[in-house]
Scaffold this motif. Structure first.
Motif, PDB file in Angstrom:
ATOM      1  N   GLU A 137       0.733  -1.219   0.176  1.00  0.00           N
ATOM      2  CA  GLU A 137       0.136   0.121   0.087  1.00  0.00           C
ATOM      3  C   GLU A 137       0.704   1.281  -0.173  1.00  0.00           C
ATOM      4  O   GLU A 137       0.594   2.372  -0.646  1.00  0.00           O
ATOM      5  CB  GLU A 137      -0.955   0.037   1.338  1.00  0.00           C
ATOM      6  N   ARG A 138       1.879   1.241   0.885  1.00  0.00           N
ATOM      7  CA  ARG A 138       2.854   2.455   0.756  1.00  0.00           C
ATOM      8  C   ARG A 138       3.702   2.367  -0.741  1.00  0.00           C
ATOM      9  O   ARG A 138       3.603   3.810  -1.121  1.00  0.00           O
ATOM     10  CB  ARG A 138       4.209   2.098   1.833  1.00  0.00           C
ATOM     11  N   SER A 139       3.765   1.606  -1.216  1.00  0.00           N
ATOM     12  CA  SER A 139       4.428   1.574  -2.561  1.00  0.00           C
ATOM     13  C   SER A 139       3.626   2.118  -3.521  1.00  0.00           C
ATOM     14  O   SER A 139       3.835   2.994  -4.383  1.00  0.00           O
ATOM     15  CB  SER A 139       4.918   0.127  -2.896  1.00  0.00           C
ATOM     16  N   ARG A 140       2.329   1.818  -3.457  1.00  0.00           N
ATOM     17  CA  ARG A 140       1.250   1.980  -4.406  1.00  0.00           C
ATOM     18  C   ARG A 140       1.130   3.469  -4.223  1.00  0.00           C
ATOM     19  O   ARG A 140       0.971   4.305  -5.159  1.00  0.00           O
ATOM     20  CB  ARG A 140       0.087   1.304  -4.248  1.00  0.00           C
ATOM     21  N   ARG A 141       0.669   4.132  -2.910  1.00  0.00           N
ATOM     22  CA  ARG A 141       0.256   5.495  -2.553  1.00  0.00           C
ATOM     23  C   ARG A 141       1.743   6.345  -3.169  1.00  0.00           C
ATOM     24  O   ARG A 141       1.297   7.592  -3.680  1.00  0.00           O
ATOM     25  CB  ARG A 141       0.211   5.658  -1.143  1.00  0.00           C
TER      26      ARG A 141
ATOM     27  N   ASP B 220       5.517  16.507   0.472  1.00  0.00           N
ATOM     28  CA  ASP B 220       5.459  16.395   1.718  1.00  0.00           C
ATOM     29  C   ASP B 220       4.690  15.138   2.128  1.00  0.00           C
ATOM     30  O   ASP B 220       5.195  14.347   3.085  1.00  0.00           O
ATOM     31  CB  ASP B 220       4.804  17.522   2.343  1.00  0.00           C
ATOM     32  N   GLU B 221       3.736  14.816   1.292  1.00  0.00           N
ATOM     33  CA  GLU B 221       3.042  13.654   1.587  1.00  0.00           C
ATOM     34  C   GLU B 221       3.927  12.448   1.192  1.00  0.00           C
ATOM     35  O   GLU B 221       3.715  11.345   2.170  1.00  0.00           O
ATOM     36  CB  GLU B 221       1.514  13.618   1.005  1.00  0.00           C
ATOM     37  N   VAL B 222       4.446  12.369   0.325  1.00  0.00           N
ATOM     38  CA  VAL B 222       5.450  11.242   0.234  1.00  0.00           C
ATOM     39  C   VAL B 222       6.596  11.200   1.358  1.00  0.00           C
ATOM     40  O   VAL B 222       6.565   9.990   1.746  1.00  0.00           O
ATOM     41  CB  VAL B 222       6.295  11.482  -1.011  1.00  0.00           C
ATOM     42  N   VAL B 223       6.886  12.005   1.756  1.00  0.00           N
ATOM     43  CA  VAL B 223       7.753  12.008   3.028  1.00  0.00           C
ATOM     44  C   VAL B 223       6.921  11.270   4.332  1.00  0.00           C
ATOM     45  O   VAL B 223       7.558  10.496   4.947  1.00  0.00           O
ATOM     46  CB  VAL B 223       8.428  13.312   3.754  1.00  0.00           C
TER      47      VAL B 223
END
Length: 284
Positions: free
Chosen positions: A20-24, A46-49
């Motif tokens: 899920e983290r990779s997809r997002r 910022d959201e990626v971080v």
């Protein structure tokens, strides 16, 4: 940006959480690529971080317990993650973490190299120590056991001298506490108890400095008597047997020697002290 808290749901370590983290993350970078507004682009980064912050913290924890504050490590890892997000180019076809993890790890290692040493070895020794640490971890996974020094040296093409020099840097991050017990028993002392008091040796040192030139003026036999009495801790009877005189004569010899030394020191008179083996102490 503030990176103090990551969403709890994204901090999991299960495969589904990683997927899920990779997809997002991929979705966010797609949006970053198409974003025209700089402010919108920064919000997406910022959201990626935030999505990947748990990974940076996990890397920081691997360096914990080596003498550097854990919060400082997390801050370094978080800042490195921010830098990685800003520099990552999805067009290269890499997964973000395959780019970010080496970046974060490198920043942590540089931080240790620059500020983490309590006793700072040379740069060459520091780098060799890092290489050994990485090789030990990799070999442990590959071989299924903790590698022997020879295996590490073969892996890194190090000579025994280079390995020993790098290994000597162990403990430079966090030296052993002086409060550490010297044994497992409750009544055992600490390492600090084994260290001499700063003042303990000063009187003896001063005495040696003052007495050395005076003692050199004594005869060979008198110096031997002093050595046997105060260094070998022999009794007067044993000294008498060693030099061929009686116990009473030894007592007189010692009294004379000490008297002469005292007079020479107190009067600052370093002239030849009585150095003959005559029978002054034999009389009477």
């Amino acid at each position: 940006m503030s990176v103090s808290h990551a969403p709890r749901a994204l901090a999991g370590t299960t495969p589904s959480a990683r997927d899920e983290r990779s997809r997002r993350t991929a979705e966010l970078f797609d949006a970053v690529t198409s974003a025209q507004d700089p402010a919108r682009r920064q919000d997406l980064l910022d959201e990626v971080v935030l999505v990947n912050l748990c990974v940076a913290r996990s890397l920081a924890r691997r360096f914990a317990g080596r003498g550097v504050d854990a919060e400082d490590l997390e801050q370094v890892a978080s800042e490195a993650l921010v830098k990685a997000a800003g520099r990552f180019d999805p067009a290269h076809g890499k997964d973000f973490l395959s780019f970010a993890v080496p970046t974060v790890r490198g920043e942590l290692q540089r931080y240790f190299r620059d500020v983490g040493w309590v006793v700072r070895p040379t740069r060459r020794v520091q780098e060799a120590r890092w290489a050994i640490s990485r090789a030990e971890a990799e070999l442990t996974q590959r071989l299924g056991h903790t590698p022997e020094p020879d295996e590490v040296m073969d892996e890194l093409a190090l000579t025994p001298e280079e390995y020993a020099e790098a290994a000597s840097a162990n403990g430079c991050f966090a030296p052993t506490s002086l409060d550490r017990p010297t044994s497992v028993s409750d009544d055992g002392g600490t390492i600090g108890d084994l260290l001499p008091d700063q003042e303990a040796g000063l009187p003896a040192c001063e005495a040696r400095v003052v007495l050395a030139p005076v003692v050199q003026m004594l005869s060979e036999r008198d110096r031997r008597v002093l050595f046997l009495r105060y260094f070998e801790d022999l009794g007067q009877k044993e000294i008498g047997s060693a030099i061929g005189v009686t116990q009473t004569q030894v007592s007189r010899i010692l009294d004379r020697i000490l008297g002469d030394l005292h007079q020479a020191i107190t009067h600052d008179d370093h002239e030849q002290v009585s150095s003959t083996d005559d029978e002054r102490e034999m009389d009477g």
